[in-house]
Design a protein around this motif. Structure first.
Motif, PDB file in Angstrom:
ATOM      1  N   ILE A 299      32.438  48.481 -20.089  1.00  0.00           N
ATOM      2  CA  ILE A 299      32.769  49.285 -18.907  1.00  0.00           C
ATOM      3  C   ILE A 299      32.562  50.771 -19.202  1.00  0.00           C
ATOM      4  CG2 ILE A 299      35.261  49.736 -19.094  1.00  0.00           C
ATOM      5  CD1 ILE A 299      35.263  48.534 -16.079  1.00  0.00           C
ATOM      6  N   HIS A 300      32.739  51.163 -20.464  1.00  0.00           N
ATOM      7  CA  HIS A 300      32.465  52.545 -20.875  1.00  0.00           C
ATOM      8  C   HIS A 300      30.981  52.846 -20.663  1.00  0.00           C
ATOM      9  CE1 HIS A 300      33.051  55.811 -24.230  1.00  0.00           C
ATOM     10  NE2 HIS A 300      32.272  56.234 -23.248  1.00  0.00           N
ATOM     11  N   GLU A 301      30.119  51.940 -21.124  1.00  0.00           N
ATOM     12  CA  GLU A 301      28.670  52.112 -20.932  1.00  0.00           C
ATOM     13  C   GLU A 301      28.316  52.253 -19.459  1.00  0.00           C
ATOM     14  OE1 GLU A 301      26.689  48.714 -22.592  1.00  0.00           O
ATOM     15  OE2 GLU A 301      27.536  49.045 -24.590  1.00  0.00           O
ATOM     16  N   LEU A 302      28.859  51.374 -18.633  1.00  0.00           N
ATOM     17  CA  LEU A 302      28.555  51.393 -17.197  1.00  0.00           C
ATOM     18  C   LEU A 302      29.093  52.657 -16.530  1.00  0.00           C
ATOM     19  CD1 LEU A 302      29.344  47.654 -16.417  1.00  0.00           C
ATOM     20  CD2 LEU A 302      27.075  48.731 -16.420  1.00  0.00           C
ATOM     21  N   ASN A 303      30.283  53.077 -16.912  1.00  0.00           N
ATOM     22  CA  ASN A 303      30.879  54.287 -16.356  1.00  0.00           C
ATOM     23  C   ASN A 303      30.030  55.510 -16.701  1.00  0.00           C
ATOM     24  OD1 ASN A 303      32.956  55.380 -14.777  1.00  0.00           O
ATOM     25  ND2 ASN A 303      34.240  55.827 -16.545  1.00  0.00           N
ATOM     26  N   ARG A 304      29.548  55.558 -17.931  1.00  0.00           N
ATOM     27  CA  ARG A 304      28.700  56.669 -18.371  1.00  0.00           C
ATOM     28  C   ARG A 304      27.357  56.636 -17.644  1.00  0.00           C
ATOM     29  NH1 ARG A 304      28.952  56.102 -23.764  1.00  0.00           N
ATOM     30  NH2 ARG A 304      27.342  54.512 -23.696  1.00  0.00           N
ATOM     31  N   GLU A 305      26.753  55.451 -17.573  1.00  0.00           N
ATOM     32  CA  GLU A 305      25.423  55.318 -16.980  1.00  0.00           C
ATOM     33  C   GLU A 305      25.418  55.584 -15.473  1.00  0.00           C
ATOM     34  OE1 GLU A 305      21.980  51.888 -16.431  1.00  0.00           O
ATOM     35  OE2 GLU A 305      23.518  51.619 -17.961  1.00  0.00           O
ATOM     36  N   TYR A 306      26.380  55.038 -14.745  1.00  0.00           N
ATOM     37  CA  TYR A 306      26.343  55.106 -13.288  1.00  0.00           C
ATOM     38  C   TYR A 306      27.190  56.206 -12.675  1.00  0.00           C
ATOM     39  CZ  TYR A 306      23.707  50.832 -13.466  1.00  0.00           C
ATOM     40  OH  TYR A 306      22.734  49.911 -13.719  1.00  0.00           O
ATOM     41  N   ARG A 307      28.214  56.668 -13.405  1.00  0.00           N
ATOM     42  CA  ARG A 307      29.084  57.701 -12.837  1.00  0.00           C
ATOM     43  C   ARG A 307      29.052  58.997 -13.630  1.00  0.00           C
ATOM     44  NH1 ARG A 307      34.699  56.091 -12.599  1.00  0.00           N
ATOM     45  NH2 ARG A 307      34.926  57.692 -11.032  1.00  0.00           N
ATOM     46  N   GLY A 308      28.379  58.985 -14.796  1.00  0.00           N
ATOM     47  CA  GLY A 308      28.321  60.181 -15.619  1.00  0.00           C
ATOM     48  C   GLY A 308      29.643  60.532 -16.261  1.00  0.00           C
ATOM     49  N   ILE A 309      30.546  59.540 -16.380  1.00  0.00           N
ATOM     50  CA  ILE A 309      31.862  59.762 -16.982  1.00  0.00           C
ATOM     51  C   ILE A 309      31.902  59.018 -18.314  1.00  0.00           C
ATOM     52  CG2 ILE A 309      34.355  59.448 -16.717  1.00  0.00           C
ATOM     53  CD1 ILE A 309      33.893  59.634 -13.666  1.00  0.00           C
ATOM     54  N   ASP A 310      32.040  59.761 -19.399  1.00  0.00           N
ATOM     55  CA  ASP A 310      31.894  59.199 -20.748  1.00  0.00           C
ATOM     56  C   ASP A 310      33.223  58.701 -21.310  1.00  0.00           C
ATOM     57  OD1 ASP A 310      30.698  58.422 -23.087  1.00  0.00           O
ATOM     58  OD2 ASP A 310      30.498  60.443 -23.906  1.00  0.00           O
ATOM     59  N   ARG A 311      33.805  57.696 -20.635  1.00  0.00           N
ATOM     60  CA  ARG A 311      35.016  57.045 -21.139  1.00  0.00           C
ATOM     61  C   ARG A 311      35.164  55.697 -20.421  1.00  0.00           C
ATOM     62  NH1 ARG A 311      37.191  60.976 -17.541  1.00  0.00           N
ATOM     63  NH2 ARG A 311      38.346  59.972 -15.850  1.00  0.00           N
ATOM     64  N   PRO A 312      35.933  54.808 -21.017  1.00  0.00           N
ATOM     65  CA  PRO A 312      36.172  53.536 -20.313  1.00  0.00           C
ATOM     66  C   PRO A 312      37.060  53.764 -19.098  1.00  0.00           C
ATOM     67  CG  PRO A 312      37.362  53.593 -22.407  1.00  0.00           C
ATOM     68  CD  PRO A 312      36.564  54.861 -22.324  1.00  0.00           C
ATOM     69  N   THR A 313      36.994  52.837 -18.178  1.00  0.00           N
ATOM     70  CA  THR A 313      37.850  52.859 -16.991  1.00  0.00           C
ATOM     71  C   THR A 313      38.367  51.445 -16.770  1.00  0.00           C
ATOM     72  OG1 THR A 313      37.995  53.586 -14.686  1.00  0.00           O
ATOM     73  CG2 THR A 313      35.948  52.488 -15.353  1.00  0.00           C
ATOM     74  N   ASP A 314      39.152  51.225 -15.751  1.00  0.00           N
ATOM     75  CA  ASP A 314      39.699  49.885 -15.527  1.00  0.00           C
ATOM     76  C   ASP A 314      38.840  49.035 -14.601  1.00  0.00           C
ATOM     77  OD1 ASP A 314      40.334  51.423 -13.290  1.00  0.00           O
ATOM     78  OD2 ASP A 314      42.497  51.124 -13.463  1.00  0.00           O
ATOM     79  N   VAL A 315      38.267  49.643 -13.561  1.00  0.00           N
ATOM     80  CA  VAL A 315      37.474  48.888 -12.593  1.00  0.00           C
ATOM     81  C   VAL A 315      36.351  49.767 -12.048  1.00  0.00           C
ATOM     82  CG1 VAL A 315      39.001  49.466 -10.648  1.00  0.00           C
ATOM     83  CG2 VAL A 315      37.591  47.412 -10.515  1.00  0.00           C
ATOM     84  N   LEU A 316      35.214  49.151 -11.834  1.00  0.00           N
ATOM     85  CA  LEU A 316      34.084  49.803 -11.184  1.00  0.00           C
ATOM     86  C   LEU A 316      33.642  48.930 -10.015  1.00  0.00           C
ATOM     87  CD1 LEU A 316      31.913  50.832 -14.275  1.00  0.00           C
ATOM     88  CD2 LEU A 316      33.181  52.377 -12.766  1.00  0.00           C
ATOM     89  N   SER A 317      33.196  49.568  -8.958  1.00  0.00           N
ATOM     90  CA  SER A 317      32.695  48.847  -7.788  1.00  0.00           C
ATOM     91  C   SER A 317      31.337  49.402  -7.410  1.00  0.00           C
ATOM     92  CB  SER A 317      33.633  49.033  -6.599  1.00  0.00           C
ATOM     93  OG  SER A 317      34.904  48.536  -6.882  1.00  0.00           O
ATOM     94  N   PHE A 318      30.440  48.506  -7.079  1.00  0.00           N
ATOM     95  CA  PHE A 318      29.101  48.885  -6.643  1.00  0.00           C
ATOM     96  C   PHE A 318      28.814  48.164  -5.334  1.00  0.00           C
ATOM     97  CE2 PHE A 318      29.160  49.180 -11.267  1.00  0.00           C
ATOM     98  CZ  PHE A 318      28.718  50.479 -11.465  1.00  0.00           C
ATOM     99  N   ALA A 319      28.887  48.896  -4.227  1.00  0.00           N
ATOM    100  CA  ALA A 319      28.680  48.297  -2.913  1.00  0.00           C
ATOM    101  C   ALA A 319      27.194  48.085  -2.659  1.00  0.00           C
ATOM    102  CB  ALA A 319      29.278  49.195  -1.830  1.00  0.00           C
ATOM    103  N   MET A 320      26.878  46.953  -2.057  1.00  0.00           N
ATOM    104  CA  MET A 320      25.477  46.665  -1.734  1.00  0.00           C
ATOM    105  C   MET A 320      24.998  47.462  -0.530  1.00  0.00           C
ATOM    106  SD  MET A 320      24.162  44.757  -3.986  1.00  0.00           S
ATOM    107  CE  MET A 320      22.669  44.171  -3.214  1.00  0.00           C
TER     108      MET A 320
END
Length: 165
Positions: free
Chosen positions: A52-73
């Motif tokens: 989730i840290h990787e995804l948060n960094r890649e898609y939101r530009g935030i370099d830390r883990p988070t609890d949940v990410l959502s990607f709406a279609m």
């Protein structure tokens, strides 16, 4: 057609039980009813903190883990390719569920937060799931009013399935 969850487990720290998935499906139905959404598919993936840290960094530009990410279609970036679905033989467009989006939950982070808030892991996962679902529908919490609205909606759904604090 109804709301459905398609889930994937990419973490090894916590076993995802059939009863947990049934609970999350119930949460999805209640949240959908509350929002007037009666059909669609939500893709749910359980991950670890590193992913989730990787995804948060890649898609939101935030370099830390988070609890949940959502990607709406229904959201699309300018350079994003169009998604084309090829029908199988005998399949019609009515057979294809509308994918509402992806929800990614860090199970280790959910475990930490459940301990911190003094409630069950199931409640925390349920909270994160309904939170992610509301984001898929366009809700956000950038200011106090929108945060209060989201919190109220989340707590209402969780109370309906018995996941109170």
């Amino acid at each position: 057609m109804s709301l459905s969850v398609v889930w994937n487990n990419e973490q090894e720290q916590f076993e995802i039980s059939d009863s947990l998935i049934a609970l999350l499906e119930s949460i999805l139905q209640k949240a959908g009813e509350a929002e007037g959404i009666n059909s669609g598919e939500v893709d749910l993936t359980f991950v670890d903190n590193e992913r989730i840290h990787e995804l948060n960094r890649e898609y939101r530009g935030i370099d830390r883990p988070t609890d949940v990410l959502s990607f709406a279609m229904n959201e699309s970036a300018e350079d994003e390719p169009e998604i084309i679905y090829e029908l199988e033989e005998g399949e019609t467009l009515e057979d294809v569920p509308e994918v509402l989006g992806d929800i990614i939950i860090s199970v280790p982070r959910a475990q930490e937060q459940a301990l911190e808030y003094g409630h069950s892991l199931e409640r925390e996962l349920g909270f994160l799931f309904v939170h992610g679902f509301l984001h898929l529908l366009g809700y956000d919490h950038q200011d106090e009013a929108s945060e209060a609205e989201m919190m109220s909606k989340q707590e209402h759904v969780l109370a309906q399935v018995g996941l109170t604090r």
